[in-house]
Design a protein around this motif. Sequence first.
Motif, PDB file in Angstrom:
ATOM      1  N   PHE B 187       0.841  -1.138  -0.107  1.00 39.02           N
ATOM      2  CA  PHE B 187      -0.004   0.014   0.112  1.00 39.02           C
ATOM      3  C   PHE B 187       0.996   1.417  -0.101  1.00 39.02           C
ATOM      4  N   ALA B 188       0.412   2.455  -0.452  1.00 39.02           N
ATOM      5  CA  ALA B 188       1.024   3.677  -0.407  1.00 39.02           C
ATOM      6  C   ALA B 188       1.072   4.075   1.116  1.00 39.02           C
ATOM      7  N   PRO B 189       1.995   4.978   1.446  1.00 45.87           N
ATOM      8  CA  PRO B 189       2.201   5.264   2.739  1.00 45.87           C
ATOM      9  C   PRO B 189       1.040   5.765   3.350  1.00 45.87           C
ATOM     10  N   GLY B 190       0.699   5.201   4.751  1.00 49.20           N
ATOM     11  CA  GLY B 190      -0.575   5.494   5.538  1.00 49.20           C
ATOM     12  C   GLY B 190      -1.571   4.949   5.203  1.00 49.20           C
ATOM     13  N   VAL B 191      -1.783   4.369   4.115  1.00 51.33           N
ATOM     14  CA  VAL B 191      -3.264   3.875   3.554  1.00 51.33           C
ATOM     15  C   VAL B 191      -3.596   2.688   4.513  1.00 51.33           C
ATOM     16  N   TYR B 192      -4.596   2.376   4.983  1.00 53.25           N
ATOM     17  CA  TYR B 192      -5.190   1.159   5.617  1.00 53.25           C
ATOM     18  C   TYR B 192      -6.617   0.820   4.868  1.00 53.25           C
ATOM     19  N   SER B 193      -6.819  -0.458   4.974  1.00 50.07           N
ATOM     20  CA  SER B 193      -8.147  -0.862   4.112  1.00 50.07           C
ATOM     21  C   SER B 193      -8.793  -1.859   5.033  1.00 50.07           C
ATOM     22  N   CYS B 194      -9.778  -2.289   4.640  1.00 47.75           N
ATOM     23  CA  CYS B 194     -10.625  -3.454   5.143  1.00 47.75           C
ATOM     24  C   CYS B 194      -9.878  -4.921   5.064  1.00 47.75           C
ATOM     25  N   LEU B 195      -9.998  -5.730   6.078  1.00 48.51           N
ATOM     26  CA  LEU B 195      -9.422  -7.036   5.951  1.00 48.51           C
ATOM     27  C   LEU B 195     -10.013  -7.813   5.180  1.00 48.51           C
ATOM     28  N   ALA B 196      -9.354  -8.886   4.408  1.00 51.51           N
ATOM     29  CA  ALA B 196     -10.092  -9.490   3.058  1.00 51.51           C
ATOM     30  C   ALA B 196      -9.420 -11.070   3.019  1.00 51.51           C
ATOM     31  N   GLY B 197     -10.080 -11.937   2.483  1.00 54.66           N
ATOM     32  CA  GLY B 197      -9.301 -13.212   2.206  1.00 54.66           C
ATOM     33  C   GLY B 197     -10.020 -14.064   1.412  1.00 54.66           C
ATOM     34  N   PHE B 198      -9.275 -15.144   0.713  1.00 56.91           N
ATOM     35  CA  PHE B 198     -10.221 -16.029   0.009  1.00 56.91           C
ATOM     36  C   PHE B 198     -11.019 -16.812   0.834  1.00 56.91           C
ATOM     37  N   MET B 199     -12.318 -17.203   0.334  1.00 59.77           N
ATOM     38  CA  MET B 199     -13.064 -18.332   0.870  1.00 59.77           C
ATOM     39  C   MET B 199     -12.696 -19.762   0.653  1.00 59.77           C
ATOM     40  N   ARG B 210     -15.568 -14.424   9.840  1.00 58.46           N
ATOM     41  CA  ARG B 210     -14.825 -14.611  11.137  1.00 58.46           C
ATOM     42  C   ARG B 210     -13.477 -15.003  11.106  1.00 58.46           C
ATOM     43  N   ARG B 211     -13.427 -16.028  10.279  1.00 64.12           N
ATOM     44  CA  ARG B 211     -12.001 -16.700  10.224  1.00 64.12           C
ATOM     45  C   ARG B 211     -10.724 -15.881   9.936  1.00 64.12           C
ATOM     46  N   GLU B 212     -11.180 -15.029   8.802  1.00 65.34           N
ATOM     47  CA  GLU B 212     -10.154 -14.234   8.345  1.00 65.34           C
ATOM     48  C   GLU B 212      -9.672 -13.044   9.237  1.00 65.34           C
ATOM     49  N   ILE B 213     -10.807 -12.431   9.858  1.00 66.75           N
ATOM     50  CA  ILE B 213     -10.428 -11.409  10.764  1.00 66.75           C
ATOM     51  C   ILE B 213      -9.644 -12.171  12.061  1.00 66.75           C
ATOM     52  N   TRP B 214     -10.067 -13.136  12.379  1.00 72.52           N
ATOM     53  CA  TRP B 214      -9.279 -13.872  13.582  1.00 72.52           C
ATOM     54  C   TRP B 214      -7.985 -14.087  13.105  1.00 72.52           C
ATOM     55  N   GLU B 215      -7.569 -14.615  11.885  1.00 67.00           N
ATOM     56  CA  GLU B 215      -6.145 -14.910  11.587  1.00 67.00           C
ATOM     57  C   GLU B 215      -5.577 -13.780  11.468  1.00 67.00           C
ATOM     58  N   GLU B 216      -6.041 -12.507  10.935  1.00 65.69           N
ATOM     59  CA  GLU B 216      -5.221 -11.339  10.598  1.00 65.69           C
ATOM     60  C   GLU B 216      -4.923 -10.508  11.525  1.00 65.69           C
ATOM     61  N   SER B 217      -5.998 -10.570  12.662  1.00 61.38           N
ATOM     62  CA  SER B 217      -6.005  -9.707  13.896  1.00 61.38           C
ATOM     63  C   SER B 217      -6.110 -10.224  15.154  1.00 61.38           C
TER      64      SER B 217
END
Lengths: 316, 316
Positions: B187-199, B210-217
């Motif tokens: 990402f460009a400096p300072g940019v944040y976005s939603c979490l995401a992942g393949f089903m 719920r799994r992706e959020i648990w894994e990434e955060s």
Amino acid sequence: MTLHYPPTEASAATGFGGNAIDRMSERRDDAAFIANLRADPSGRALLFMDDRLIMADAPLFDRGDAEARGADWEGATFLGLTADGPLFAAAVPPDEMMPARGLRGLAMDDALSHELLGIAAQARSLLGWHATHRFCANCGQPTTLGQAGYRRECGACGTHHFPRTDPVVIMLAVDGERCLLGRQRRFAPGVYSCLAGFMEPGETIETAVRREIWEESGIRTGRVAYHASQPWPFPSNLMIGCFTEALSQEIEPRDRELEDVRWFDRSDIGPMLDGTHPVNGAPPPVAIAHHLLTAYARHGAPVVEVPAVVAEPVTG
Amino acid sequence: MTLHYPPTEASAATGFGGNAIDRMSERRDDAAFIANLRADPSGRALLFMDDRLIMADAPLFDRGDAEARGADWEGATFLGLTADGPLFAAAVPPDEMMPARGLRGLAMDDALSHELLGIAAQARSLLGWHATHRFCANCGQPTTLGQAGYRRECGACGTHHFPRTDPVVIMLAVDGERCLLGRQRRFAPGVYSCLAGFMEPGETIETAVRREIWEESGIRTGRVAYHASQPWPFPSNLMIGCFTEALSQEIEPRDRELEDVRWFDRSDIGPMLDGTHPVNGAPPPVAIAHHLLTAYARHGAPVVEVPAVVAEPVTG
């Protein structure tokens, strides 16, 4: 840790929707971690003969029993961690003496717990993918297993392949106190269900809903409300269940996919679901269509209840 | 006939979400119908050099211009019917002299109409699939085109292959007046976005969220509310955008996929979206994350607004 779901979640109530296993997917690349799990004496495997689950007293086999039936424990696909230990899935060679059952029948008979049925769906989809994706679609050479069964790797061209999950829209078009149902030739006599079809590249869920209804019935529809989703392991679909509002009434199918498409009064749906309707029937609870129809029969057209705050005007 | 969408539909407002072409998918098996469309002088094609769209004055080429650039008109993939005639998609050989642009850049610059951008996404996903699926995954032999570009057929083992569409969950976890965002290294400096992942096979949309959020955060989440979906042609994803309620607060990622994960105050989101925030930024309107964040910034936590009528208790 098992990941739980809220008790009122519509998706969790569908057949195969109760899988809350901790997949530990972030550790699948960690060879030592996976090797430890394979060596864990509490490890168990679900075994499949083609698309049927091997059933002894329970469908869970330890390493000795799994290998005695011809499973490759070291190549088994890792499903995740449960409170009782790690779970794997493996294929076994055909053997007419082994008791094996298809997942539809197991679901209809409530032969497995709701959660284990969902885990079996995960296993069957992954093993089915391995069985039909042994070669690289990019170059035609054989592929090998990676990531504990979640990746196939081509040594020739370097492509990594990941399991397929094919999204399917399944929807109930509602015109106030009537809803639109169709009949496939293979259905039992009198049975009708929601319309459905595979999503295509370049579609939103809503666009696919409107396209499929248009093709199969000639009915135009407008707003779409998501209701629930369901893994459907035949072989590896994601069923996305929606309501949509009908904008036209005259049925005139563009394709010949369905034997019949008709409007049904809402008052017929309850009896069709519980088997007391004199003529017609509806799908059983294993199917997400059952849940769409149940919600409609109980509450009327929920499509109008899309929260206004989540809809913004189109820009750009 | 073009299939329209309701003006307040969140999915239709996303980048690549404006494709309402009539795909005529029920006629793709009708060789005479497709041959007639190919012979129609009003027919036009989108041409791609690898994953970039060829741009002249417009990106639409008639048969003569397409063939002059090396396209195979008879093998072109049928996209659908527009009011101006049939549309196709075809690959052309590399040529450094031809002006070509990637779809991300075209989207960022509003270089195409909203609808044509969506049609280009459909084209790019289909052509990308053809380019990487020339062989049968089941037996390794070469495949041939069928159904006007929507099927690949193996003459050796008889398997039919259909285009892939990979569902991805992308979600905003909300804790009242705070929401959870992550930062990828690219990402460009300072940019944040939603979490995401393949089903994955065997998951519902809600379970995957719920799994992706648990894994990434390491954050636990509960109820999930669908917001919008988006075709994302890199190469062929279906982005499924959701809100979910956070049930824990302490961030402790289980994987190393993100460079950083943080809570952001709701009051920061508006300035991040419109570029007036002193430190941080957010994704542009082409991304569905932009739309999730916009809805949250304007309205607060919509996750609490899941209509009660669509949620039934788990049974069985």
